[in-house]
Scaffold this active site. Structure first.
Site, short mmCIF file in Angstrom:
data_model
loop_
_atom_site.label_atom_id
_atom_site.label_comp_id
_atom_site.label_asym_id
_atom_site.label_seq_id
_atom_site.Cartn_x
_atom_site.Cartn_y
_atom_site.Cartn_z
N GLN A 1 3.11 10.10 1.59
CA GLN A 1 4.25 9.49 1.65
C GLN A 1 5.32 9.82 0.32
O GLN A 1 6.43 9.64 0.65
CB GLN A 1 4.07 7.89 1.50
CG GLN A 1 3.55 7.15 2.72
CD GLN A 1 3.29 5.68 2.75
OE1 GLN A 1 2.36 5.19 2.19
NE2 GLN A 1 4.32 5.16 3.28
N HIS B 1 -4.38 1.15 7.80
CA HIS B 1 -2.89 2.02 7.78
C HIS B 1 -2.84 2.88 6.74
O HIS B 1 -2.40 4.07 7.21
CB HIS B 1 -1.84 0.77 7.57
CG HIS B 1 -0.37 1.04 7.46
ND1 HIS B 1 0.62 0.63 8.33
CD2 HIS B 1 0.13 1.77 6.50
CE1 HIS B 1 1.55 1.06 7.86
NE2 HIS B 1 1.38 2.06 6.83
N GLU B 2 -3.27 2.77 5.67
CA GLU B 2 -3.14 3.68 4.59
C GLU B 2 -4.06 5.02 4.89
O GLU B 2 -3.53 6.06 4.77
CB GLU B 2 -3.80 3.32 3.21
CG GLU B 2 -2.97 2.15 2.73
CD GLU B 2 -1.26 2.37 3.01
OE1 GLU B 2 -0.81 3.30 2.80
OE2 GLU B 2 -0.59 1.23 2.96
N HIS C 1 -2.48 7.69 7.11
CA HIS C 1 -1.49 8.32 6.77
C HIS C 1 -2.07 9.50 6.23
O HIS C 1 -1.44 10.71 6.16
CB HIS C 1 -0.93 7.55 5.39
CG HIS C 1 0.31 6.64 5.62
ND1 HIS C 1 1.49 7.25 6.22
CD2 HIS C 1 0.36 5.43 5.54
CE1 HIS C 1 2.33 6.22 6.44
NE2 HIS C 1 1.79 5.28 5.83
N CYS D 1 6.29 0.12 7.48
CA CYS D 1 5.65 1.20 6.87
C CYS D 1 6.74 1.31 5.87
O CYS D 1 8.13 1.55 6.47
CB CYS D 1 5.21 2.37 7.81
SG CYS D 1 4.79 3.87 6.92
N LEU D 2 6.74 1.63 4.59
CA LEU D 2 7.61 2.45 3.63
C LEU D 2 8.30 3.62 4.38
O LEU D 2 9.47 3.98 3.95
CB LEU D 2 7.07 2.37 2.42
CG LEU D 2 6.73 1.08 1.78
CD1 LEU D 2 6.09 1.38 0.39
CD2 LEU D 2 7.90 0.16 1.51
N GLY E 1 0.74 -1.21 0.06
CA GLY E 1 0.07 -0.01 -0.17
C GLY E 1 0.64 1.24 0.18
O GLY E 1 2.16 1.10 0.52
O1 GNR Z 1 4.15 -2.57 2.53
C1 GNR Z 1 3.64 -2.68 3.50
N1 GNR Z 1 3.11 -3.63 4.43
C2 GNR Z 1 2.05 -3.64 5.42
C3 GNR Z 1 2.23 -4.45 6.20
C4 GNR Z 1 1.23 -4.83 7.17
C5 GNR Z 1 0.41 -3.51 7.51
C6 GNR Z 1 0.61 -2.33 6.40
C7 GNR Z 1 1.65 -2.48 5.49
S1 GNR Z 1 1.36 -1.17 4.71
C8 GNR Z 1 3.13 -1.12 3.99
C9 GNR Z 1 3.10 -0.13 2.83
C10 GNR Z 1 3.04 1.22 3.48
O2 GNR Z 1 3.91 1.87 4.34
N2 GNR Z 1 1.94 1.86 3.36
O3 GNR Z 1 1.61 3.21 3.83
NI NI Z 2 2.69 3.28 5.65
#
Ligand code: GNR
Ligand code: NI
Length: 191
Positions: free
Chosen positions: A69, A154-155, A158, A112-113, A64
């Site tokens: 980001q 999670h997204e 952000h 999270c990236l 995601g």
């Molecule tokens: O790549 C991602 N893996 C992930 C694993 C578990 C819960 C959420 C994520 S999202 C993350 C990519 C990211 O930072 N998205 O904002």
């Molecule tokens: Ni993230």
């Protein structure tokens, strides 16, 4: 991530746009803590942004990515939960809103990236109902559970400047933040 996506430069692509990988911001960049703006109209610039985000996400690789980001303060997120070897299944959500959360929760190890190489367990509602506008400007409502529900939450966080480390104990969160503050200082000194 779908391996085929990486072969794309040879494959004819929609509208023949070049691959546009963007830089992913990392902690402690202030843009990761800002609130993103609603998108008024789904136009060509938004479709281009969605494509850049998918290119960036697949390249990372991640499941995601939210626009803040890559420094775009707009309410749009992309995801692809397809497993390696499966057909890619890109999802784009514009102005997403969660309408309903389940009482039942699920604990998942999140990463999270924008917080590279750190992983922690986070507990979240296991099922949600989300409403969003798609790339055709159509309103969509869908239910999600398990991995997809976690990824959507999670997204969407952000877009409001919330990171998964905000759900950890203060001790753990501070440790992560300090590590990245220190790394940034060292990088600045070196340049
Ligand atoms: O790549 C991602 N893996 C992930 C694993 C578990 C819960 C959420 C994520 S999202 C993350 C990519 C990211 O930072 N998205 O904002
Ligand atoms: Ni993230």
């Amino acid at each position: 991530m779908p391996a085929t996506y990486h072969i794309e430069p040879e494959t004819p692509r929609k509208a023949d746009l070049p691959m546009a990988k963007r830089e992913i911001l990392v902690l402690p960049d202030a843009r990761l803590r800002a609130i993103a703006e609603p998108i008024a109209k789904v136009d060509e610039s938004i479709r281009k942004l969605a494509k850049d985000m998918l290119d960036t996400m697949y390249d990372a690789p991640g499941i995601g990515l939210a626009a803040p980001q890559i420094g775009e303060m707009k309410r749009i997120v992309v995801m692809d939960l397809a497993k390696e070897g499966e057909t890619p299944d890109p999802i784009v959500m514009i102005n997403p809103e969660i309408l309903k959360y389940s009482e039942e929760t699920v604990t998942t190890e999140e990463g999270c990236l924008s917080i590279p190489e750190i992983y922690y367990d986070v507990e979240r509602p296991a099922e949600i109902t989300v409403k969003y506008t798609d790339l055709d400007g159509k309103d969509v409502e869908r239910e999600a559970k398990d991995r997809l529900a976690v990824c959507i939450q999670h997204e969407l966080d952000h877009l409001d400047g919330v990171l998964y480390i905000d759900y950890l104990s203060r001790l753990k969160r501070d440790r992560v933040v300090k590590k990245f503050q220190k790394a940034e200082k060292l990088a600045k000194k070196a340049s």
